[in-house]
Design a protein around this motif. Sequence first.
Motif, PDB file in Angstrom:
ATOM      1  N   GLU A   2       0.828  -1.207   0.000  1.00 57.01           N
ATOM      2  CA  GLU A   2       0.000   0.000   0.000  1.00 57.01           C
ATOM      3  C   GLU A   2       0.866   1.263   0.000  1.00 57.01           C
ATOM      4  O   GLU A   2       0.560   2.238  -0.686  1.00 57.01           O
ATOM      5  CB  GLU A   2      -0.920  -0.003   1.220  1.00 57.01           C
ATOM      6  N   ALA A   3       1.947   1.250   0.768  1.00 57.34           N
ATOM      7  CA  ALA A   3       2.836   2.412   0.815  1.00 57.34           C
ATOM      8  C   ALA A   3       3.538   2.615  -0.522  1.00 57.34           C
ATOM      9  O   ALA A   3       3.685   3.750  -0.990  1.00 57.34           O
ATOM     10  CB  ALA A   3       3.854   2.240   1.933  1.00 57.34           C
ATOM     11  N   LEU A   4       3.965   1.531  -1.150  1.00 56.60           N
ATOM     12  CA  LEU A   4       4.600   1.642  -2.465  1.00 56.60           C
ATOM     13  C   LEU A   4       3.610   2.153  -3.504  1.00 56.60           C
ATOM     14  O   LEU A   4       3.955   2.955  -4.373  1.00 56.60           O
ATOM     15  CB  LEU A   4       5.154   0.276  -2.901  1.00 56.60           C
ATOM     16  N   ALA A   5       2.363   1.693  -3.393  1.00 54.95           N
ATOM     17  CA  ALA A   5       1.342   2.065  -4.372  1.00 54.95           C
ATOM     18  C   ALA A   5       0.977   3.538  -4.305  1.00 54.95           C
ATOM     19  O   ALA A   5       0.373   4.075  -5.241  1.00 54.95           O
ATOM     20  CB  ALA A   5       0.092   1.207  -4.174  1.00 54.95           C
ATOM     21  N   ALA A   6       1.368   4.206  -3.222  1.00 53.57           N
ATOM     22  CA  ALA A   6       1.075   5.636  -3.101  1.00 53.57           C
ATOM     23  C   ALA A   6       1.972   6.476  -4.017  1.00 53.57           C
ATOM     24  O   ALA A   6       1.699   7.659  -4.229  1.00 53.57           O
ATOM     25  CB  ALA A   6       1.255   6.078  -1.655  1.00 53.57           C
ATOM     26  N   PRO A  52       4.066   7.005  -7.858  1.00 53.22           N
ATOM     27  CA  PRO A  52       3.910   6.611  -9.259  1.00 53.22           C
ATOM     28  C   PRO A  52       4.627   5.281  -9.513  1.00 53.22           C
ATOM     29  O   PRO A  52       5.782   5.104  -9.088  1.00 53.22           O
ATOM     30  CB  PRO A  52       4.591   7.764 -10.017  1.00 53.22           C
ATOM     31  N   HIS A  53       3.958   4.363 -10.175  1.00 50.76           N
ATOM     32  CA  HIS A  53       4.556   3.049 -10.416  1.00 50.76           C
ATOM     33  C   HIS A  53       3.909   2.403 -11.632  1.00 50.76           C
ATOM     34  O   HIS A  53       2.769   2.708 -11.979  1.00 50.76           O
ATOM     35  CB  HIS A  53       4.383   2.143  -9.191  1.00 50.76           C
ATOM     36  N   VAL A  54       4.662   1.505 -12.261  1.00 47.89           N
ATOM     37  CA  VAL A  54       4.116   0.724 -13.375  1.00 47.89           C
ATOM     38  C   VAL A  54       3.677  -0.648 -12.906  1.00 47.89           C
ATOM     39  O   VAL A  54       2.868  -1.316 -13.564  1.00 47.89           O
ATOM     40  CB  VAL A  54       5.125   0.599 -14.534  1.00 47.89           C
ATOM     41  N   ALA A  55       4.208  -1.105 -11.770  1.00 45.13           N
ATOM     42  CA  ALA A  55       3.824  -2.409 -11.231  1.00 45.13           C
ATOM     43  C   ALA A  55       4.346  -2.539  -9.812  1.00 45.13           C
ATOM     44  O   ALA A  55       5.302  -1.854  -9.420  1.00 45.13           O
ATOM     45  CB  ALA A  55       4.396  -3.538 -12.091  1.00 45.13           C
ATOM     46  N   ILE A  56       3.706  -3.417  -9.053  1.00 48.75           N
ATOM     47  CA  ILE A  56       4.203  -3.819  -7.743  1.00 48.75           C
ATOM     48  C   ILE A  56       4.162  -5.344  -7.705  1.00 48.75           C
ATOM     49  O   ILE A  56       3.106  -5.948  -7.926  1.00 48.75           O
ATOM     50  CB  ILE A  56       3.376  -3.226  -6.597  1.00 48.75           C
ATOM     51  N   PHE A  57       5.321  -5.948  -7.449  1.00 53.45           N
ATOM     52  CA  PHE A  57       5.459  -7.393  -7.490  1.00 53.45           C
ATOM     53  C   PHE A  57       5.785  -7.946  -6.106  1.00 53.45           C
ATOM     54  O   PHE A  57       6.300  -7.237  -5.244  1.00 53.45           O
ATOM     55  CB  PHE A  57       6.598  -7.807  -8.437  1.00 53.45           C
ATOM     56  N   ASP A  58       5.522  -9.259  -5.943  1.00 55.27           N
ATOM     57  CA  ASP A  58       5.939  -9.923  -4.718  1.00 55.27           C
ATOM     58  C   ASP A  58       7.460  -9.992  -4.638  1.00 55.27           C
ATOM     59  O   ASP A  58       8.044  -9.943  -3.552  1.00 55.27           O
ATOM     60  CB  ASP A  58       5.368 -11.341  -4.650  1.00 55.27           C
ATOM     61  N   ASP A  59       8.114 -10.164  -5.776  1.00 58.05           N
ATOM     62  CA  ASP A  59       9.576 -10.161  -5.859  1.00 58.05           C
ATOM     63  C   ASP A  59       9.960  -9.867  -7.301  1.00 58.05           C
ATOM     64  O   ASP A  59       9.092  -9.749  -8.169  1.00 58.05           O
ATOM     65  CB  ASP A  59      10.184 -11.487  -5.375  1.00 58.05           C
TER      66      ASP A  59
END
Length: 213
Positions: free
Chosen positions: A194-198, A200-207
């Motif tokens: 959730e903190a990373l998603a705050a 700008p990003h193109v993706a959030i991965f488990d690893d």
Amino acid sequence: MHAYRLYLFDFDYTLVNSEAAILKCFHITLQKLGYGDRPDAKLRVTIGLPMVEAVKRILPTDDEEEAKAFVRAYTPEADRYMTPGTTFFPHTVATLRRLRQDGAKIAIISNKTHHRIQEKFDLDGVPDLIDLIIGSNDVEAHKPDPTGLLAALDHFQMDKSDALYVGDSFVDAEAARNAGLDFAGVTTGTTSREALAAYPHVAIFDDIAGLVS
């Protein structure tokens, strides 16, 4: 997510797990200098910060010279314990190898020192996976300042649209934003999805395996 020509990576908690070694070095140094110990949770959340900033938060202190003195006392402990206590995450080597096979360049931009990052790749016999390392001793300003990321673009003579920065923390997300680069977050560190998603990003991965899956 489209393929990039250049993948820039953070090191700690993104490519490797060095938590146990970092905590050990902090515990030893705190006691050696007479500060008394600090709980792991307080230490863990500083991993990835510039070292002086991490020390300021841990002690805590606003005194720059006191923090630098701590770093000097920490360094011989890190020389002894850091690389042996650092392990690649399970998908790191295979993912980096796949990206290189696909023709991409690979660089590490980290607040850790250059030689300690190189030492890990050398020890595991995979120095060929990395084209460039920009560590804390290679630049005047450290992440979230974008200097290291922009230096990598200059080195490879690539445009910002050619590059992706991959990291685990808000420090990495801020650095990518400050550099004007695409960012992909991984949740292998202490920063939540959730903190990373705050940022700008193109993706959030488990690893980082998410980059090639």
